[in-house]
Design a protein around this motif. Structure first.
Motif, short mmCIF file in Angstrom:
data_model
loop_
_atom_site.label_atom_id
_atom_site.label_comp_id
_atom_site.label_asym_id
_atom_site.label_seq_id
_atom_site.Cartn_x
_atom_site.Cartn_y
_atom_site.Cartn_z
N ARG A 61 -2.43 45.07 -5.49
CA ARG A 61 -3.30 46.10 -4.86
C ARG A 61 -2.66 47.21 -4.11
NH1 ARG A 61 -7.46 41.33 -2.81
NH2 ARG A 61 -7.92 40.86 -4.67
N VAL A 73 -7.67 36.37 0.32
CA VAL A 73 -6.05 36.07 0.32
C VAL A 73 -6.07 37.16 -0.33
CG1 VAL A 73 -4.93 33.88 -1.10
CG2 VAL A 73 -7.42 33.42 -0.12
N HIS A 77 -1.49 40.26 -3.41
CA HIS A 77 -2.26 41.56 -4.02
C HIS A 77 -0.87 42.30 -3.50
CE1 HIS A 77 -5.15 39.38 -6.56
NE2 HIS A 77 -5.74 39.00 -4.99
N ASP A 84 -5.89 37.97 -9.12
CA ASP A 84 -7.42 37.33 -9.98
C ASP A 84 -7.28 37.06 -10.63
OD1 ASP A 84 -7.25 36.75 -6.60
OD2 ASP A 84 -9.14 38.58 -7.38
N GLU A 115 -11.79 31.10 -5.89
CA GLU A 115 -12.92 31.58 -5.30
C GLU A 115 -13.88 32.11 -5.49
OE1 GLU A 115 -11.03 34.81 -2.57
OE2 GLU A 115 -9.35 34.50 -3.90
N TRP A 122 -13.74 33.29 -9.35
CA TRP A 122 -12.37 33.46 -10.21
C TRP A 122 -11.50 32.51 -9.81
CZ3 TRP A 122 -14.46 36.47 -6.00
CH2 TRP A 122 -13.99 37.09 -5.15
N HIS A 124 -8.04 32.74 -7.50
CA HIS A 124 -6.62 33.61 -7.06
C HIS A 124 -5.32 32.42 -8.04
CE1 HIS A 124 -3.78 35.89 -4.43
NE2 HIS A 124 -3.74 34.35 -4.62
ZN LIG Z 1 -6.99 37.27 -5.17
#
Ligand SMILES: [Zn+2]
Length: 153
Positions: A61, A73, A77, A84, A115, A122, A124
């Motif tokens: 990201r 968290v 990323h 994730d 998470e 999901w 991470h």
């Molecule tokens: Zn994550």
């Protein structure tokens, strides 16, 4: 671009959210090494989960996208060091995290975070880097962060 047998650069950078917001989430070339290391770690994870399809719901990201999604968290990323994942063919995120946590060293995972935020869950996974803590296993829910893999109900 194929990074490893089962992971492409495209699936580690694509984001429906970025598309809808008109954010260019292309990976800066200087992070290619990080994302390659991430893909290799995900291959080991995939094999550990019985070679079932591992779905990356969020990989790299850019800062703008990371801000838009407000991940907990999240800094990994933005470095191309975190993803994730879900693997419905293996089990729930809780089951995945339980399976991976005892093997965190062998799998060269820096951090596992189960998470569960706003009804979605999901796993991470972060790669290891020399400047960050390793073998960290946490559960992150709307209620906060706890050590270890905790039941998320
Ligand atoms: Zn994550």
């Amino acid at each position: 671009m194929k990074l490893t047998q089962n992971f492409t650069l495209q699936e580690l950078t694509r984001s429906a959210r970025a598309q809808s917001l008109g954010i260019d989430n292309a990976l800066p070339p200087q992070l290619l090494g990080n994302i390659q290391t991430l893909a290799e770690m995900l291959e080991r994870v995939r094999a550990t989960l019985g070679d079932r399809p591992l779905i990356v719901t969020s990989g790299y990201r850019c800062r703008e996208l990371n801000k838009a999604v407000g991940g907990v968290v999240s800094s990994d990323h933005t470095l191309g060091c975190g993803a994730d994942v879900v693997c419905p063919a293996f089990g729930t995120p809780y089951e995945i995290a339980k399976r991976l946590a005892p093997q965190i060293g062998r799998l060269e995972i820096g951090q596992i975070a189960l998470e569960s935020i706003k009804g979605k869950s999901w796993v991470h996974l972060s790669t290891r880097t020399p400047d960050r803590p390793v073998n960290r296993v946490i559960t992150v829910t709307d209620a906060g962060t706890q050590l270890g893999i905790q039941s998320i109900g």
